[in-house]
Design a protein around this motif. Structure first.
Motif, PDB file in Angstrom:
ATOM      1  N   ARG A 103       0.827  -1.206   0.000  1.00  0.00           N
ATOM      2  CA  ARG A 103       0.000   0.000   0.000  1.00  0.00           C
ATOM      3  C   ARG A 103       0.861   1.256   0.000  1.00  0.00           C
ATOM      4  O   ARG A 103       0.496   2.271  -0.595  1.00  0.00           O
ATOM      5  CB  ARG A 103      -0.921  -0.044   1.219  1.00  0.00           C
ATOM      6  CG  ARG A 103      -1.890   1.094   1.347  1.00  0.00           C
ATOM      7  CD  ARG A 103      -2.884   0.835   2.461  1.00  0.00           C
ATOM      8  NE  ARG A 103      -2.248   0.259   3.642  1.00  0.00           N
ATOM      9  CZ  ARG A 103      -2.899  -0.079   4.751  1.00  0.00           C
ATOM     10  NH1 ARG A 103      -4.214   0.108   4.816  1.00  0.00           N
ATOM     11  NH2 ARG A 103      -2.259  -0.597   5.779  1.00  0.00           N
ATOM     12  N   ASP A 104       2.013   1.184   0.689  1.00  0.00           N
ATOM     13  CA  ASP A 104       2.943   2.314   0.711  1.00  0.00           C
ATOM     14  C   ASP A 104       4.354   1.777   0.924  1.00  0.00           C
ATOM     15  O   ASP A 104       4.557   0.581   1.164  1.00  0.00           O
ATOM     16  CB  ASP A 104       2.564   3.344   1.790  1.00  0.00           C
ATOM     17  CG  ASP A 104       2.445   2.728   3.181  1.00  0.00           C
ATOM     18  OD1 ASP A 104       3.258   1.845   3.515  1.00  0.00           O
ATOM     19  OD2 ASP A 104       1.536   3.121   3.932  1.00  0.00           O
ATOM     20  N   PHE A 105       5.322   2.671   0.848  1.00  0.00           N
ATOM     21  CA  PHE A 105       6.727   2.251   0.924  1.00  0.00           C
ATOM     22  C   PHE A 105       7.089   1.740   2.311  1.00  0.00           C
ATOM     23  O   PHE A 105       7.920   0.842   2.471  1.00  0.00           O
ATOM     24  CB  PHE A 105       7.625   3.419   0.531  1.00  0.00           C
ATOM     25  CG  PHE A 105       9.080   3.054   0.420  1.00  0.00           C
ATOM     26  CD1 PHE A 105       9.500   2.067  -0.458  1.00  0.00           C
ATOM     27  CD2 PHE A 105      10.027   3.694   1.209  1.00  0.00           C
ATOM     28  CE1 PHE A 105      10.837   1.723  -0.563  1.00  0.00           C
ATOM     29  CE2 PHE A 105      11.369   3.362   1.111  1.00  0.00           C
ATOM     30  CZ  PHE A 105      11.775   2.369   0.221  1.00  0.00           C
ATOM     31  N   GLU A 106       6.474   2.303   3.344  1.00  0.00           N
ATOM     32  CA  GLU A 106       6.756   1.865   4.710  1.00  0.00           C
ATOM     33  C   GLU A 106       6.474   0.370   4.878  1.00  0.00           C
ATOM     34  O   GLU A 106       7.196  -0.334   5.592  1.00  0.00           O
ATOM     35  CB  GLU A 106       5.906   2.679   5.690  1.00  0.00           C
ATOM     36  CG  GLU A 106       6.207   2.399   7.150  1.00  0.00           C
ATOM     37  CD  GLU A 106       5.394   3.268   8.093  1.00  0.00           C
ATOM     38  OE1 GLU A 106       5.527   3.073   9.322  1.00  0.00           O
ATOM     39  OE2 GLU A 106       4.628   4.120   7.610  1.00  0.00           O
ATOM     40  N   PRO A 110      10.236  -3.672   5.359  1.00  0.00           N
ATOM     41  CA  PRO A 110      10.491  -4.914   6.094  1.00  0.00           C
ATOM     42  C   PRO A 110      10.306  -6.163   5.239  1.00  0.00           C
ATOM     43  O   PRO A 110      10.923  -7.207   5.522  1.00  0.00           O
ATOM     44  CB  PRO A 110       9.470  -4.875   7.239  1.00  0.00           C
ATOM     45  CG  PRO A 110       8.411  -3.928   6.793  1.00  0.00           C
ATOM     46  CD  PRO A 110       9.108  -2.922   5.927  1.00  0.00           C
ATOM     47  N   LEU A 111       9.482  -6.089   4.197  1.00  0.00           N
ATOM     48  CA  LEU A 111       9.300  -7.251   3.325  1.00  0.00           C
ATOM     49  C   LEU A 111      10.575  -7.561   2.555  1.00  0.00           C
ATOM     50  O   LEU A 111      10.944  -8.729   2.381  1.00  0.00           O
ATOM     51  CB  LEU A 111       8.143  -7.017   2.356  1.00  0.00           C
ATOM     52  CG  LEU A 111       6.743  -6.961   2.967  1.00  0.00           C
ATOM     53  CD1 LEU A 111       5.706  -6.773   1.873  1.00  0.00           C
ATOM     54  CD2 LEU A 111       6.432  -8.198   3.787  1.00  0.00           C
ATOM     55  N   LEU A 112      11.254  -6.519   2.087  1.00  0.00           N
ATOM     56  CA  LEU A 112      12.517  -6.750   1.383  1.00  0.00           C
ATOM     57  C   LEU A 112      13.546  -7.362   2.325  1.00  0.00           C
ATOM     58  O   LEU A 112      14.264  -8.296   1.948  1.00  0.00           O
ATOM     59  CB  LEU A 112      13.053  -5.444   0.791  1.00  0.00           C
ATOM     60  CG  LEU A 112      14.385  -5.572   0.054  1.00  0.00           C
ATOM     61  CD1 LEU A 112      14.256  -6.474  -1.164  1.00  0.00           C
ATOM     62  CD2 LEU A 112      14.924  -4.204  -0.353  1.00  0.00           C
ATOM     63  N   ASP A 328      11.706  -5.921  -8.070  1.00  0.00           N
ATOM     64  CA  ASP A 328      10.953  -5.032  -8.962  1.00  0.00           C
ATOM     65  C   ASP A 328       9.774  -4.399  -8.229  1.00  0.00           C
ATOM     66  O   ASP A 328       9.478  -3.217  -8.407  1.00  0.00           O
ATOM     67  CB  ASP A 328      10.467  -5.806 -10.187  1.00  0.00           C
ATOM     68  CG  ASP A 328      11.607  -6.325 -11.023  1.00  0.00           C
ATOM     69  OD1 ASP A 328      12.362  -5.510 -11.576  1.00  0.00           O
ATOM     70  OD2 ASP A 328      11.765  -7.559 -11.121  1.00  0.00           O
ATOM     71  N   GLY A 329       9.088  -5.190  -7.408  1.00  0.00           N
ATOM     72  CA  GLY A 329       7.986  -4.644  -6.625  1.00  0.00           C
ATOM     73  C   GLY A 329       8.456  -3.591  -5.649  1.00  0.00           C
ATOM     74  O   GLY A 329       7.826  -2.531  -5.496  1.00  0.00           O
ATOM     75  N   TYR A 330       9.584  -3.852  -5.003  1.00  0.00           N
ATOM     76  CA  TYR A 330      10.143  -2.909  -4.038  1.00  0.00           C
ATOM     77  C   TYR A 330      10.573  -1.611  -4.717  1.00  0.00           C
ATOM     78  O   TYR A 330      10.254  -0.512  -4.240  1.00  0.00           O
ATOM     79  CB  TYR A 330      11.326  -3.554  -3.327  1.00  0.00           C
ATOM     80  CG  TYR A 330      12.029  -2.648  -2.340  1.00  0.00           C
ATOM     81  CD1 TYR A 330      11.580  -2.540  -1.033  1.00  0.00           C
ATOM     82  CD2 TYR A 330      13.141  -1.895  -2.722  1.00  0.00           C
ATOM     83  CE1 TYR A 330      12.221  -1.705  -0.118  1.00  0.00           C
ATOM     84  CE2 TYR A 330      13.779  -1.062  -1.825  1.00  0.00           C
ATOM     85  CZ  TYR A 330      13.316  -0.976  -0.530  1.00  0.00           C
ATOM     86  OH  TYR A 330      13.945  -0.130   0.368  1.00  0.00           O
ATOM     87  N   ARG A 331      11.316  -1.723  -5.819  1.00  0.00           N
ATOM     88  CA  ARG A 331      11.770  -0.522  -6.534  1.00  0.00           C
ATOM     89  C   ARG A 331      10.575   0.298  -7.023  1.00  0.00           C
ATOM     90  O   ARG A 331      10.593   1.532  -6.999  1.00  0.00           O
ATOM     91  CB  ARG A 331      12.660  -0.911  -7.715  1.00  0.00           C
ATOM     92  CG  ARG A 331      13.989  -1.534  -7.328  1.00  0.00           C
ATOM     93  CD  ARG A 331      14.857  -0.557  -6.580  1.00  0.00           C
ATOM     94  NE  ARG A 331      16.125  -1.160  -6.177  1.00  0.00           N
ATOM     95  CZ  ARG A 331      16.818  -0.802  -5.120  1.00  0.00           C
ATOM     96  NH1 ARG A 331      16.384   0.155  -4.336  1.00  0.00           N
ATOM     97  NH2 ARG A 331      17.956  -1.405  -4.812  1.00  0.00           N
ATOM     98  N   ASN A 332       9.539  -0.388  -7.485  1.00  0.00           N
ATOM     99  CA  ASN A 332       8.334   0.286  -7.940  1.00  0.00           C
ATOM    100  C   ASN A 332       7.715   1.096  -6.801  1.00  0.00           C
ATOM    101  O   ASN A 332       7.342   2.267  -6.984  1.00  0.00           O
ATOM    102  CB  ASN A 332       7.345  -0.765  -8.461  1.00  0.00           C
ATOM    103  CG  ASN A 332       6.198  -0.170  -9.235  1.00  0.00           C
ATOM    104  OD1 ASN A 332       5.253   0.339  -8.656  1.00  0.00           O
ATOM    105  ND2 ASN A 332       6.280  -0.249 -10.553  1.00  0.00           N
ATOM    106  N   GLN A 333       7.640   0.480  -5.624  1.00  0.00           N
ATOM    107  CA  GLN A 333       7.049   1.174  -4.478  1.00  0.00           C
ATOM    108  C   GLN A 333       7.895   2.364  -4.061  1.00  0.00           C
ATOM    109  O   GLN A 333       7.378   3.395  -3.622  1.00  0.00           O
ATOM    110  CB  GLN A 333       6.900   0.192  -3.322  1.00  0.00           C
ATOM    111  CG  GLN A 333       5.804   0.565  -2.338  1.00  0.00           C
ATOM    112  CD  GLN A 333       4.429   0.474  -2.963  1.00  0.00           C
ATOM    113  OE1 GLN A 333       4.124  -0.483  -3.658  1.00  0.00           O
ATOM    114  NE2 GLN A 333       3.607   1.473  -2.727  1.00  0.00           N
ATOM    115  N   GLU A 334       9.194   2.236  -4.218  1.00  0.00           N
ATOM    116  CA  GLU A 334      10.113   3.333  -3.903  1.00  0.00           C
ATOM    117  C   GLU A 334       9.833   4.543  -4.800  1.00  0.00           C
ATOM    118  O   GLU A 334       9.817   5.695  -4.335  1.00  0.00           O
ATOM    119  CB  GLU A 334      11.548   2.843  -4.090  1.00  0.00           C
ATOM    120  CG  GLU A 334      12.621   3.756  -3.581  1.00  0.00           C
ATOM    121  CD  GLU A 334      13.996   3.110  -3.688  1.00  0.00           C
ATOM    122  OE1 GLU A 334      14.785   3.278  -2.757  1.00  0.00           O
ATOM    123  OE2 GLU A 334      14.268   2.440  -4.707  1.00  0.00           O
ATOM    124  N   VAL A 335       9.589   4.283  -6.085  1.00  0.00           N
ATOM    125  CA  VAL A 335       9.283   5.370  -7.018  1.00  0.00           C
ATOM    126  C   VAL A 335       7.919   5.977  -6.706  1.00  0.00           C
ATOM    127  O   VAL A 335       7.741   7.202  -6.745  1.00  0.00           O
ATOM    128  CB  VAL A 335       9.353   4.876  -8.477  1.00  0.00           C
ATOM    129  CG1 VAL A 335       8.983   5.999  -9.443  1.00  0.00           C
ATOM    130  CG2 VAL A 335      10.747   4.348  -8.802  1.00  0.00           C
TER     131      VAL A 335
END
Length: 351
Positions: A103-106, A110-112, A328-335
């Motif tokens: 839902r958001d980067f926060e 922890p998932l990464l 890819d999911g993490y980087r996407n959320q970062e953007v």
């Protein structure tokens, strides 16, 4: 060849699309368990699919823990994405989960960290990597058919949210469930497509987010509900290789059903690809006589890869080119987080 026993979480419209896609894979997938928070949907789909009541779970964690489930497919609203991914990682169970990653980067951070401690075969549902026209555009870029890529424009437009349609308040407008509006729903696909096509990362960006329709009628009472998420977003970005991109996404583009497209500008030509013609990619450049030519090229069969082809390869332990994973999911959320921040402070944000 092994048949993989699948547990499906989420029985809405997209969940049913995933059921259809799995059925097209020559018997390599077998749906053995389902989960949904809606009891009537759980009962109806269970009866339709012939799944025993013992394998119909109101609690997704019980489905993930089921030893008869080899892998999980999760197709749910955004507010449970992180919890489902976490449960799969902790259980060591392979999964395909819908985008956005969280839902958001926060929620993503922890998932990464958990994934890096105990990696699991995982795929994030960036389905437009499997649009043939986009896949062929990537091949043309890699072949250098338009020389060095300098810039591109990307847009993802839908019209169902326009004011004249009086669309009711659904979960995609609920900030507590979705986090962002058009940005996370459609913008996440544009971000992923850019990373997929050019193989680089977002370095800096500016952005504007807007709520064009400020209220939606409650579907039960008809009373107006204030909207706190965006239904229009635009942003400009610089990516690895000094590639510049201009993006826009809207749910208020009347006449656009599901219009996702990109134009890529290089030193010697232009490539255009769109969901409006998934079977062709347009290439513009000079011919051998120095004249500008425009070719509409049929996408070759090698670029007609399905999302479930890659998911199957992942489960089989076979490497594939361009499968969207946890990173890819993490980087996407970062953007996505950077876009929200850039819009709030009305200034350039570096990643």
């Amino acid at each position: 060849m092994k048949t993989f026993r699948i547990g499906l979480i989420g029985l809405g419209g997209m969940g049913q699309a995933h059921i259809r896609w799995m059925s097209e894979m020559g018997g390599r997938f077998r749906l053995v368990a389902i989960s949904d928070v809606n009891p009537p949907a759980l009962a109806d789909m269970g009866d339709k699919l012939g799944i025993s009541e013992a394998k119909r779970y109101a609690d997704f964690e019980r489905l993930i823990a089921d030893p008869d489930v080899d892998a999980v497919v999760s197709v749910t609203p955004n507010n449970v994405h992180a919890a489902i991914v976490r449960a799969c990682l902790e259980a060591g169970k392979p999964f395909l989960a819908e985008k956005p990653f969280t839902r958001d980067f926060e929620e993503a951070v922890p998932l990464l960290a958990l994934y890096e401690r105990q990696p699991v075969a995982a795929m994030i549902g960036f389905t437009y990597r499997y649009t043939p026209a986009f896949r062929y555009a990537r091949e043309l870029v890699r072949q250098g058919r338009i020389g060095r890529v300098r810039s591109f424009s990307s847009q993802y437009l839908q019209g169902w949210g326009a004011a004249q349609y009086n669309c009711p308040f659904v979960w995609r407008f609920d900030k507590a469930i979705t986090g962002t509006g058009t940005l996370g729903d459609l913008g996440s696909h544009m971000i992923d497509l850019a990373r997929f096509l050019f193989g680089g990362e977002f370095l800096e960006l500016t952005a504007q987010m807007q709520t064009i329709v400020p209220e939606r009628p409650d579907p039960l009472t008809g009373e107006p509900v204030r909207i706190e998420v965006d239904d229009f977003v635009s942003f400009q970005a610089r990516m690895t290789g000094d590639i510049r991109g201009v993006f826009q996404s809207s749910r208020n583009a009347i006449g656009s059903g599901n219009q996702h497209e990109i134009s890529i500008y290089g030193d010697t030509g232009t490539i255009h690809a769109s969901t409006l013609d998934e079977g062709h990619t347009v290439l513009i450049g000079e011919d051998g006589e120095g004249q500008l030519s425009r070719s509409t090229i049929a996408v070759p069969q090698r670029c007609r890869i399905k999302q479930y082809d890659d998911f199957l390869a992942l489960l089989d332990g076979t490497e594939t080119d361009g499968l969207p994973g946890i990173i890819d999911g993490y980087r996407n959320q970062e953007v996505l987080e950077a876009i929200v921040r850039a819009s709030e402070i009305r200034s350039l944000v570096e990643l």
